[in-house]
Write a protein that holds these residues in place. Sequence first.
Motif, short mmCIF file in Angstrom:
data_model
loop_
_atom_site.label_atom_id
_atom_site.label_comp_id
_atom_site.label_asym_id
_atom_site.label_seq_id
_atom_site.Cartn_x
_atom_site.Cartn_y
_atom_site.Cartn_z
N ILE A 288 24.50 9.45 15.03
CA ILE A 288 24.91 7.97 15.22
C ILE A 288 25.56 7.64 16.52
CG2 ILE A 288 26.98 6.50 14.23
CD1 ILE A 288 24.62 7.14 12.22
N GLY A 289 26.13 8.50 17.33
CA GLY A 289 26.28 8.13 18.42
C GLY A 289 25.28 7.84 19.48
N ALA A 290 24.27 8.73 19.35
CA ALA A 290 23.17 8.65 20.36
C ALA A 290 22.28 7.36 20.16
CB ALA A 290 21.95 9.76 20.13
N PHE A 291 22.07 6.93 18.77
CA PHE A 291 21.26 5.75 18.60
C PHE A 291 22.01 4.59 18.65
CE2 PHE A 291 18.53 8.97 16.51
CZ PHE A 291 17.26 8.55 16.82
N SER A 292 23.28 4.61 18.62
CA SER A 292 24.34 3.52 18.65
C SER A 292 24.12 2.91 20.32
CB SER A 292 25.51 3.89 18.41
OG SER A 292 25.66 3.92 16.91
N ALA A 293 24.15 4.00 21.03
CA ALA A 293 24.15 4.02 22.51
C ALA A 293 22.90 3.63 23.17
CB ALA A 293 24.43 5.07 23.51
N LEU A 294 21.80 3.93 22.39
CA LEU A 294 20.46 3.10 22.33
C LEU A 294 20.24 2.13 22.03
CD1 LEU A 294 17.59 3.99 23.58
CD2 LEU A 294 17.00 4.91 21.14
N LEU A 295 20.91 1.42 20.99
CA LEU A 295 20.94 0.01 20.73
C LEU A 295 21.62 -0.81 21.53
CD1 LEU A 295 21.55 0.40 16.56
CD2 LEU A 295 19.48 -0.42 18.07
N PHE A 296 22.73 -0.36 22.05
CA PHE A 296 23.61 -1.05 23.06
C PHE A 296 22.93 -1.33 24.05
CE2 PHE A 296 26.39 -1.33 26.61
CZ PHE A 296 27.08 -2.45 26.31
N PHE A 297 21.89 -0.44 24.59
CA PHE A 297 21.10 -0.29 26.08
C PHE A 297 20.18 -1.59 25.76
CE2 PHE A 297 17.23 0.78 28.25
CZ PHE A 297 17.85 0.82 29.63
N PHE A 298 19.32 -1.47 24.46
CA PHE A 298 18.15 -2.28 24.34
C PHE A 298 18.73 -3.57 24.30
CE2 PHE A 298 15.83 0.99 21.73
CZ PHE A 298 15.09 1.56 23.08
N LEU A 299 20.02 -4.18 23.59
CA LEU A 299 20.45 -5.50 23.50
C LEU A 299 20.92 -5.93 24.88
CD1 LEU A 299 22.55 -4.99 19.99
CD2 LEU A 299 20.45 -6.22 20.62
N ARG A 300 21.62 -4.79 25.65
CA ARG A 300 22.10 -5.36 26.97
C ARG A 300 20.93 -5.61 28.05
NH1 ARG A 300 26.27 -7.57 29.73
NH2 ARG A 300 26.40 -6.99 31.75
N GLN A 301 19.80 -5.08 27.86
CA GLN A 301 18.75 -5.21 28.52
C GLN A 301 18.06 -6.71 28.18
OE1 GLN A 301 19.54 -2.96 31.10
NE2 GLN A 301 17.21 -3.47 31.36
N GLY A 302 18.02 -6.90 26.74
CA GLY A 302 17.54 -7.91 26.40
C GLY A 302 18.32 -9.43 26.82
N THR A 303 19.57 -9.37 27.03
CA THR A 303 20.10 -10.32 27.60
C THR A 303 19.60 -10.99 28.79
OG1 THR A 303 21.67 -9.24 28.53
CG2 THR A 303 22.28 -9.94 26.23
N PHE A 304 19.19 -10.11 29.69
CA PHE A 304 18.55 -10.63 31.02
C PHE A 304 17.27 -11.28 30.85
CE2 PHE A 304 20.97 -6.63 32.09
CZ PHE A 304 22.01 -7.04 32.77
N LEU A 305 16.74 -11.13 29.58
CA LEU A 305 15.35 -11.70 29.52
C LEU A 305 15.54 -13.12 28.90
CD1 LEU A 305 13.36 -8.71 27.48
CD2 LEU A 305 13.47 -9.37 30.29
N GLU A 306 16.59 -13.63 28.67
CA GLU A 306 16.88 -14.97 28.22
C GLU A 306 16.70 -16.16 29.32
OE1 GLU A 306 20.96 -15.22 26.70
OE2 GLU A 306 20.41 -13.88 24.92
#
Length: 757
Positions: free
Chosen positions: A15-33
């Motif tokens: 749960i911890g590893a994949f939660s960190a991965l999800l946060f990274f993906f979402l954070r990177q996605g905001t730069f694409l807006e």
Amino acid sequence: MMKNLRNVLFYTVTIGAFSALLFFFLRQGTFLEKPDIQLHNPVTHTSSWQQFTDTFGHNITHPLAILLLQIITIIIAARVFGMICKAIGQPTVIGEIAAGIFLGPSLIGTLYPGFSTFLFPVQSLGNLQFLSQIGLILFMFIIGMELDLKTLKSKAQEAVVISHASIILPFALGVGLALFMYQDFAPEGISFLSFALFIGIALSITAFPVLARIVQERGLSRTKLGTMVITCAATDDITAWCVLAAVIAIVKAGSFVSSIYTIMLASGYVYIMMQVLRPILKKVGDHYSYREGLTKPVVALFFVILLISAFVTEAIGIHALFGAFMAGVIMPSNQKFRNIFIEKVEDVSMVLLLPLFFVFTGLRTQIGLLNDPYLWKITGLIILAAVTGKFIGSALAARFVKQSWRDSLVIGSLMNTRGLMELVVLNIGYDIGVLSPQIFAMMVIMALATTCMTGPALDLIDRFFPSKNGIEINEAEPSRFSMLIAFASPQGGRKMLRIANHLIQKFTDQQHITALHLSPSSYLNQVNTEEYQYETFRPISEEAHQLDLTFQSLFRPSHNIEHDIIETASNGEYDMLMIGIGRSVFEGTFLGKILGFTSKIISRERLFDTITGKEKLFHADVFDERTTHIIKSSKVPVGILIEKNLGKLQNIFIPVFSTQDEFLLKYAQKMLVAGNLNVNIMDPTESVIHQADGHDTFAAMQELAPEKVALHFEKALTREFLQEQDLMIISLESWKKAVASHSIWLSNSPSVLIIRG
């Protein structure tokens, strides 16, 4: 312990590893807006509570949320008002209608307009209306299925006279009332013909479901009177819906001549439903008349037929509800199938969807529009015309067909019940623009008033015209009668089922038959048990199908058959146990010789002497040890069948020799109620008929079917008379005396049912 620790560690790391991965993906996605998206979604520092309340307010005013809240409120209000009405002796349907008026503009809308506007906004009423129409379609489908066309045929002549008289008189009064009301109350653009026909049909309707519920609650369902009034109401329902369909066709077409095309289409539709589709559905219903057989595809088929039928009648122009009603009528007549299918539909229809219709009617009912004494006078006039036409029309017609004054008044009171069916008619009239809001409110009040007065009217009739004891057939009997048939031979079970069919009333939850077969455990194994059970019950199932009878099968292995029969009968709340022994039991005994004796001439004088036991009697064992043990140990009445080629059941012979045999008349009474039989009662000593209870029971039987009951006082029986009988019912004590005294008349007796009371 180590295993649990390993599971916890794996869960935490994953749960911890994949939660960190999800946060990274979402954070990177905001730069694409794109910049314009960020401008439209600025990060503000306004109150979080304000954001929450805005979101919450939007959510609870969403159409789906409003609809769900409406349904919750409606169901709770309907249940509460229904319980109140039941507590004061009124039908629960009155409470459900009152709940609708309570929640509508007449009360809540006047006292708390803000709450009413929030809960029932105008834009949401369309959703509520369509959902309530689905509930009505399902309800009318159930009403159609609950109609027993066989019962209508058996009492068609009297029922047609009473029901049609109860329609034509209020219809005529309604048309006359329309002549007085048309100019002041008819909506603009509505012809007098349309207005008059709708007022007439609104005064003519009878609420079949409400009436049936009142009949059941008052213990009349098993009486001759109850059967008659249910049949009249069912005939009234069919006739009124046909008339209503014609009226709707005329109103929508604009004139009688142009409506002929609609009526012709409707007639063709009815013909196809009854003559083409109904036989096909009967075959399907007979094939799937068990609970497991009603799979989703089969249920879907019948629902599709229901919806197509409703669509066709709506398209023709006679309303979807008529199509739903007809779909119910043509459903397979197999009662077991109908019961299973009704169970599937009834809860959703009656509990969830139908109350929506009541409240929607209440939302339309604006009693505040009746703000002038003159309008209340008109309302009173409508109620007077409705009661006069329905009550007097039904009562006089019932009296004309030879009903007593008391029964005629009861029929008139019950037929005056309007309830739900009246609301259906009124809503149809409101929807097509024939009834104005004022007339609609007046008619709803009339529906409530005529339904509310039924209970008090019946109480008054009981007070001033008390029923005579014994004349109301079976009214004093317990409402339930449950039989247990314990059989060894499948063919023997088939014959016992044939007799049991004439001891219970069909199509009621209170009376039923259970067929029990106990097999020695040594006969069965895991491989052949299912096949053995099927073959054992197959003849009984075939007989039940021919008799249009339902029964419950009970099969199990046993180490001690007679003990298990006794336990099942005593602990299963049965009212009678029936077992079979056959003639083979008596082979090699004196009784066996008597049963095979056919050539001797019966002495008329000697016959009476031996039957009544006036010759020298001696004790003899007339049953084997197992049968004797069952008879002595069972806590319920026991019937022992000695079967001698039992075929059809038409003529029943019951000898009574003492006051102890009086209970046999109750079984004769049941047979008269349940089937079309001839009952011959022989009372040579006049020991029962001249007793008060026996006389009352016999009087009740004659009241029910005078041409089917015969009483014999002669002291002899001829061979010809005995050979004409299909079944003799005799008490255990009288049978023992007959066997012990070597009665020669037994040689010509038919099949015998010996009852230990």
